[in-house]
Write a protein that holds these residues in place. Structure first.
Motif, mmCIF file in Angstrom:
data_model
loop_
_atom_site.group_PDB
_atom_site.id
_atom_site.type_symbol
_atom_site.label_atom_id
_atom_site.label_comp_id
_atom_site.label_asym_id
_atom_site.label_seq_id
_atom_site.Cartn_x
_atom_site.Cartn_y
_atom_site.Cartn_z
ATOM 1 N N ALA A 90 4.519 -8.312 -6.878
ATOM 2 C CA ALA A 90 3.471 -8.023 -5.901
ATOM 3 C C ALA A 90 2.377 -7.195 -6.550
ATOM 4 C CB ALA A 90 4.063 -7.268 -4.713
ATOM 5 N N ALA A 91 1.258 -7.098 -5.862
ATOM 6 C CA ALA A 91 0.223 -6.129 -6.205
ATOM 7 C C ALA A 91 0.474 -4.861 -5.406
ATOM 8 C CB ALA A 91 -1.157 -6.688 -5.907
ATOM 9 N N MET A 92 -0.051 -3.755 -5.902
ATOM 10 C CA MET A 92 0.092 -2.489 -5.192
ATOM 11 C C MET A 92 -1.192 -1.705 -5.269
ATOM 12 S SD MET A 92 2.901 0.583 -5.695
ATOM 13 C CE MET A 92 2.822 2.074 -4.671
ATOM 14 N N THR B 298 -0.652 -10.801 2.337
ATOM 15 C CA THR B 298 0.423 -10.262 3.159
ATOM 16 C C THR B 298 0.520 -8.784 2.792
ATOM 17 O OG1 THR B 298 1.634 -12.342 3.204
ATOM 18 C CG2 THR B 298 2.867 -10.341 3.722
ATOM 19 N N VAL B 299 0.070 -7.918 3.698
ATOM 20 C CA VAL B 299 -0.029 -6.496 3.408
ATOM 21 C C VAL B 299 1.237 -5.796 3.908
ATOM 22 C CG1 VAL B 299 -1.431 -4.419 3.612
ATOM 23 C CG2 VAL B 299 -2.522 -6.675 3.698
ATOM 24 N N ILE C 255 5.920 -5.063 -9.768
ATOM 25 C CA ILE C 255 4.514 -5.179 -9.406
ATOM 26 C C ILE C 255 3.742 -5.685 -10.622
ATOM 27 C CG2 ILE C 255 4.430 -3.534 -7.504
ATOM 28 C CD1 ILE C 255 3.485 -1.384 -9.465
ATOM 29 N N HIS C 256 2.867 -6.654 -10.396
ATOM 30 C CA HIS C 256 2.083 -7.187 -11.511
ATOM 31 C C HIS C 256 0.798 -6.405 -11.720
ATOM 32 C CE1 HIS C 256 -0.768 -9.177 -8.758
ATOM 33 N NE2 HIS C 256 0.279 -9.650 -8.086
ATOM 34 N N ILE D 66 0.855 -1.195 0.000
ATOM 35 C CA ILE D 66 0.000 0.000 0.000
ATOM 36 C C ILE D 66 0.885 1.238 0.000
ATOM 37 C CG2 ILE D 66 -1.747 1.336 1.231
ATOM 38 C CD1 ILE D 66 -2.881 -1.229 2.323
ATOM 39 N N GLY D 67 0.744 2.042 -1.039
ATOM 40 C CA GLY D 67 1.404 3.342 -1.115
ATOM 41 C C GLY D 67 0.427 4.389 -0.611
ATOM 42 N N GLN D 68 0.727 4.975 0.536
ATOM 43 C CA GLN D 68 -0.233 5.831 1.219
ATOM 44 C C GLN D 68 -0.366 7.195 0.533
ATOM 45 O OE1 GLN D 68 -1.812 4.270 3.468
ATOM 46 N NE2 GLN D 68 -0.470 2.965 4.680
ATOM 47 N N SER D 69 -1.474 7.836 0.842
ATOM 48 C CA SER D 69 -1.709 9.187 0.343
ATOM 49 C C SER D 69 -1.114 10.206 1.302
ATOM 50 C CB SER D 69 -3.216 9.443 0.200
ATOM 51 O OG SER D 69 -3.860 9.325 1.455
ATOM 52 N N GLY D 70 -0.903 11.408 0.790
ATOM 53 C CA GLY D 70 -0.542 12.554 1.619
ATOM 54 C C GLY D 70 0.567 12.311 2.603
#
Length: 285
Positions: A96-98, A54-55, A119-120, A31-35
């Motif tokens: 990975a997924a993102m 797996t996060v 990332i796929h 997870i690429g966070q916002s702000g």
């Protein structure tokens, strides 16, 4: 690893030490966070994904526990993407997924171009990427961001936050949320993170070097997404539609608005699982 245990670690990157967290089991989802969001920003969403994924969450360089060798220096979006690639190389055994939200979505776009195969799938929720827009519109929104920086420098966070919310179409009323959310007060740590975000990461967006044409050639499946209640016309929503046009694909609506990942974590997690399901992924581009 159990889905109710969070494992923490650090990884050394050029110019910084990055803090990251792992929770859950199953395929890797970054997870690429916002702000100004750090690794804890999406704690409610992570809890709802940990039984299937797996996060991986992390503090971007300059935020919270990710320490800079030179605290006065910002980072480019390309450097942020290199950080994400290094982190995934450390914790994931394969692609990975993102989920990238706002600034995190732009970092994901750079990651897809700079590190093919890392990332796929990238779910790019309302990327703050003026370079995706036509020249006149891009210039107008870049001026908005620069004006917000000046407002913050002149009058502080209390004056800047409502204007940031207006520009990004963020509902600050708190009425449209799921019940039982973890409180996220604007405490001293978030004040410090907002300072870095506005002073440095706004500049990274204004100086962005994203090659929009290269996105169509990346092997990453890119899913442009918007919040269902994000007002039409705000520029981050417009960026998602411009991204979809560039890729020849459709925009997906996700629960909530610009911050649906934090305001509607249960519904958002359900949507993410559907988008990341193998049967759904085979229909991509």
């Amino acid at each position: 690893m159990t889905n109710d245990t969070t494992h923490t670690g650090t990884v050394r990157a050029p110019g910084a030490t990055l803090h990251y967290q792992l929770r859950g089991h199953g395929p890797t989802l970054l997870i690429g966070q916002s702000g100004e969001g750090d690794a804890d920003r999406t704690v409610d969403l992570v809890a709802r994904l940990a039984n299937t994924h797996t996060v991986v969450t992390y503090d971007r360089r300059g935020l919270s526990r990710s320490r800079l060798d030179d605290p006065s220096r910002g980072a480019t979006l390309a450097e942020h993407a290199d950080d994400a690639a290094l982190l995934l190389a450390t914790v994931a055994s394969g692609p990975a997924a993102m989920l990238g939200c706002s600034l995190g979505a732009v970092i994901g776009l750079h990651l897809a171009v700079r590190h093919p195969g890392r990332i796929h799938t990238l779910i790019a929720h309302e990327p703050v990427a003026p370079r995706l827009l036509p020249a006149a519109e891009r210039a107008r929104h870049e001026h908005e961001l620069a004006d917000l920086q000046r407002l913050y420098a002149r009058s502080g966070l209390a004056a800047a936050l409502p204007e940031i919310a207006r520009v990004l179409g963020i509902d600050t009323s708190g009425r449209d949320t799921e019940p039982g959310l973890t409180p996220q007060p604007i405490n001293d740590l978030r004040h410090t993170n907002f300072d870095y975000f506005i002073r440095h990461d706004f500049t990274a967006v204004l100086d962005d070097t994203l090659d929009a044409a290269a996105l169509a050639a990346t092997p990453t499946r890119i899913v442009p997404a918007v919040g269902r209640t994000t007002p039409e016309g705000v520029f981050d929503r417009r960026c998602a539609y411009a991204l979809a046009d560039a890729l020849g694909t459709d925009v997906v609506e996700l629960p909530g608005g610009h911050n649906g990942n934090t305001s509607h974590p249960s519904a958002y997690a359900t949507s993410l699982r559907d988008l990341l399901a193998p049967a759904h992924a085979t229909t991509a581009r």
